[in-house]
Scaffold this motif. Sequence first.
Motif, PDB file in Angstrom:
ATOM      1  N   VAL A   1       7.033  40.147  -6.690  1.00  0.00           N
ATOM      2  CA  VAL A   1       6.991  40.441  -8.128  1.00  0.00           C
ATOM      3  C   VAL A   1       8.247  39.912  -8.821  1.00  0.00           C
ATOM      4  CG1 VAL A   1       5.477  42.435  -7.912  1.00  0.00           C
ATOM      5  CG2 VAL A   1       7.955  42.765  -7.811  1.00  0.00           C
ATOM      6  N   ASN A   2       9.302  39.636  -8.058  1.00  0.00           N
ATOM      7  CA  ASN A   2      10.458  38.901  -8.582  1.00  0.00           C
ATOM      8  C   ASN A   2      10.763  37.733  -7.650  1.00  0.00           C
ATOM      9  OD1 ASN A   2      12.786  37.869  -9.674  1.00  0.00           O
ATOM     10  ND2 ASN A   2      14.094  39.570  -9.076  1.00  0.00           N
ATOM     11  N   PRO A   3      10.227  36.557  -7.946  1.00  0.00           N
ATOM     12  CA  PRO A   3      10.471  35.398  -7.070  1.00  0.00           C
ATOM     13  C   PRO A   3      11.828  34.744  -7.263  1.00  0.00           C
ATOM     14  CG  PRO A   3       8.499  35.116  -8.494  1.00  0.00           C
ATOM     15  CD  PRO A   3       9.311  36.224  -9.055  1.00  0.00           C
TER      16      PRO A   3
ATOM     17  N   PRO B   1      -5.036  31.335 -10.133  1.00  0.00           N
ATOM     18  CA  PRO B   1      -4.510  32.667 -10.446  1.00  0.00           C
ATOM     19  C   PRO B   1      -3.804  33.278  -9.251  1.00  0.00           C
ATOM     20  CG  PRO B   1      -6.913  32.721 -10.257  1.00  0.00           C
ATOM     21  CD  PRO B   1      -6.517  31.276 -10.230  1.00  0.00           C
ATOM     22  N   GLY B   2      -2.692  33.951  -9.522  1.00  0.00           N
ATOM     23  CA  GLY B   2      -1.937  34.624  -8.477  1.00  0.00           C
ATOM     24  C   GLY B   2      -0.852  33.786  -7.835  1.00  0.00           C
ATOM     25  N   PHE B   3      -0.804  32.494  -8.154  1.00  0.00           N
ATOM     26  CA  PHE B   3       0.174  31.612  -7.521  1.00  0.00           C
ATOM     27  C   PHE B   3       1.260  31.202  -8.511  1.00  0.00           C
ATOM     28  CE2 PHE B   3      -3.412  31.235  -4.689  1.00  0.00           C
ATOM     29  CZ  PHE B   3      -2.818  31.166  -3.443  1.00  0.00           C
TER      30      PHE B   3
ATOM     31  N   VAL C   1       2.235  34.255 -14.181  1.00  0.00           N
ATOM     32  CA  VAL C   1       1.358  34.568 -13.059  1.00  0.00           C
ATOM     33  C   VAL C   1       1.028  36.055 -13.104  1.00  0.00           C
ATOM     34  CG1 VAL C   1       3.357  34.860 -11.531  1.00  0.00           C
ATOM     35  CG2 VAL C   1       1.093  34.498 -10.546  1.00  0.00           C
ATOM     36  N   ASP C   2      -0.239  36.378 -12.894  1.00  0.00           N
ATOM     37  CA  ASP C   2      -0.691  37.765 -12.834  1.00  0.00           C
ATOM     38  C   ASP C   2      -0.846  38.201 -11.383  1.00  0.00           C
ATOM     39  OD1 ASP C   2      -1.149  38.412 -15.690  1.00  0.00           O
ATOM     40  OD2 ASP C   2      -2.647  36.803 -15.561  1.00  0.00           O
ATOM     41  N   ARG C   3      -0.365  39.398 -11.085  1.00  0.00           N
ATOM     42  CA  ARG C   3      -0.545  39.940  -9.741  1.00  0.00           C
ATOM     43  C   ARG C   3      -2.027  40.178  -9.487  1.00  0.00           C
ATOM     44  NH1 ARG C   3      -1.205  44.545  -6.780  1.00  0.00           N
ATOM     45  NH2 ARG C   3      -0.039  44.629  -4.814  1.00  0.00           N
ATOM     46  N   MET C   4      -2.522  39.713  -8.351  1.00  0.00           N
ATOM     47  CA  MET C   4      -3.936  39.796  -8.013  1.00  0.00           C
ATOM     48  C   MET C   4      -4.235  41.095  -7.256  1.00  0.00           C
ATOM     49  SD  MET C   4      -5.105  36.924  -9.209  1.00  0.00           S
ATOM     50  CE  MET C   4      -6.631  36.525  -8.354  1.00  0.00           C
ATOM     51  N   THR C   5      -5.305  41.779  -7.666  1.00  0.00           N
ATOM     52  CA  THR C   5      -5.708  42.994  -6.967  1.00  0.00           C
ATOM     53  C   THR C   5      -7.213  42.980  -6.710  1.00  0.00           C
ATOM     54  OG1 THR C   5      -5.993  44.201  -9.045  1.00  0.00           O
ATOM     55  CG2 THR C   5      -3.856  44.415  -7.930  1.00  0.00           C
TER      56      THR C   5
ATOM     57  N   VAL D   1       6.185  36.990 -14.390  1.00  0.00           N
ATOM     58  CA  VAL D   1       5.269  37.636 -13.447  1.00  0.00           C
ATOM     59  C   VAL D   1       4.731  38.898 -14.108  1.00  0.00           C
ATOM     60  CG1 VAL D   1       5.005  38.702 -11.181  1.00  0.00           C
ATOM     61  CG2 VAL D   1       6.550  36.763 -11.459  1.00  0.00           C
ATOM     62  N   ARG D   2       3.425  38.988 -14.222  1.00  0.00           N
ATOM     63  CA  ARG D   2       2.814  40.171 -14.832  1.00  0.00           C
ATOM     64  C   ARG D   2       2.208  41.014 -13.715  1.00  0.00           C
ATOM     65  NH1 ARG D   2       0.383  36.619 -19.769  1.00  0.00           N
ATOM     66  NH2 ARG D   2      -0.884  35.816 -18.065  1.00  0.00           N
ATOM     67  N   ALA D   3       3.002  41.990 -13.271  1.00  0.00           N
ATOM     68  CA  ALA D   3       2.612  42.778 -12.106  1.00  0.00           C
ATOM     69  C   ALA D   3       2.324  44.236 -12.431  1.00  0.00           C
ATOM     70  CB  ALA D   3       3.719  42.710 -11.047  1.00  0.00           C
ATOM     71  N   GLY D   4       2.507  44.616 -13.669  1.00  0.00           N
ATOM     72  CA  GLY D   4       2.313  46.005 -14.063  1.00  0.00           C
ATOM     73  C   GLY D   4       2.542  46.136 -15.559  1.00  0.00           C
TER      74      GLY D   4
END
Length: 514
Positions: free
Chosen positions: A127-129, A172-174, A183-187, A492-495
């Motif tokens: 989530v933080n690259p 998506p997700g990469f 990038v959106d976190r994939m769930t 990064v959009r993880a939440g």
Amino acid sequence: MKELLAVEPSQDADLRVCLTYPNEYRGMASNLGFHIVHKILAGIPGVSVERSYVPTDAYESFGPNRTLVSLETGSPLSEFDVVGFSLQFELDYPHMLEALIMGGIPLRREDRDENDPLVLAGGPCTVNPRPLEPYVDVFYVGEAEAGLKEGIEAILTARDRRDALEDVADLPGFYVPEYPGTVDRMTVNDLGETDPPKITFAPEDTDHAGLRAYPVELGRGCPYRCTFCLGGFTAGHMRYRPVEQILEVLEDVEKSPYDRVAMISTSPTLHPEFEEILEECLERRFEISLPSTRINDLDPELLPELREAGVRTLTLAPESGSENVLKFLNKPLDMDHLLELVENSGRLGIRVKLYFIVGIPGFSPEEDTVASARLARECARLADVRVSVNPLIPKAYTPLQYSEMLPAREINRRYRLFEREFGGRVSFEDPELARAQCLLSRGDVDVSRILEEVLWNARSSGTWARAMKAHRVSISPDRPPGGPEDVPYDFVRAGPDHEELYRIFTSLQCAPMK
């Protein structure tokens, strides 16, 4: 070490992948996410998958002249087309870089060419690259089943290295540092639509390998949002694995060398069919182990069944004995319920392990530390209790990413205060390593200078402190982001967005305002 393998590398493949765990073997073997990725990649036609790990249990023997090879064929990492790393913990970052060097791969991505592997990283830390951008060609952010296969297939069909990076960057997700974008976190929305995770390898002698349980997933996500917890804000909504799939996995356990089941979930007892799952384990004569269980979610009447199922230690995280601190952490705790759980555990011969946090911003040592030590002392009168104390570590993608972290000297002072008030033996997390986690979790790309400074000595006392002193970076444990505009990983959009996290932070009672 002899292993039982459910996945064999293909002898005729167009793309060779080595999955690498940047820590010791038992961490790799017990990590269910590693097994999930292993199975997904092995199921792609034209892809061959092997594994490697970094033997950190022999860290003293590390050096740039040592060679890291795959377990299956003994091939150096440099001979693969893709080398993928599972990043579960920030303190594994130096070991990832050491693995690249020992594997014969140029450390920095700018120095790699068509003859070098693509370096891919996934896991909760992505989530933080930013701290690892100089070294990683491709980041995958999210749950593997939601999109990892498409990325590997894009690499498989690409004409060359540059085409592979361009193609993956569009998926998506990469996140590809060479072609930056959001990038959106994939769930996975419905776990029932994915295959139930089963292990793909196991040591024949599980006791010798330090492994005692088959990991069985009950659910993912978290229904709570404790202000300090990365998973609560990024792991997605709570989803439960259908009981039919769990029973299918238990059939696989019977064929494995394990006779113990490790239930994987943020709070296993929340599963709607938990008691049915527990009964099934008892019928099959499996012992079970539980992760840290949320206190308010555990019914004391369940303890006798847990004891019958072989639970010898109950891990609970009250975090604090102060009501005000608990409000700040957004972790409600029924103190009477906790004491009932501990007392009943003591009567049943179950050891209780308690986790506490000290160093809460804005609270005095008396409220922050003394109240917790007294609660621990009260619990110790009721059962065989082991106490572990950690400092608060501000993490990325939590409201406390905007908070400073206490200096190591002050953390140690609170440790001594806790120990004195508790009056018994306590295990403490190393303050220096805790501050290194904070640095790596929310740091910017300039943190890479510190990472390279600590290589081959990342476990030596004083190494991180000296490196942080030698290299001033934009965001450190002492210098948090001043606001949403200063967060370096906002792509990064993880939440929740960072404005929302900042709003929560500024609303917290006793939050230190600048």
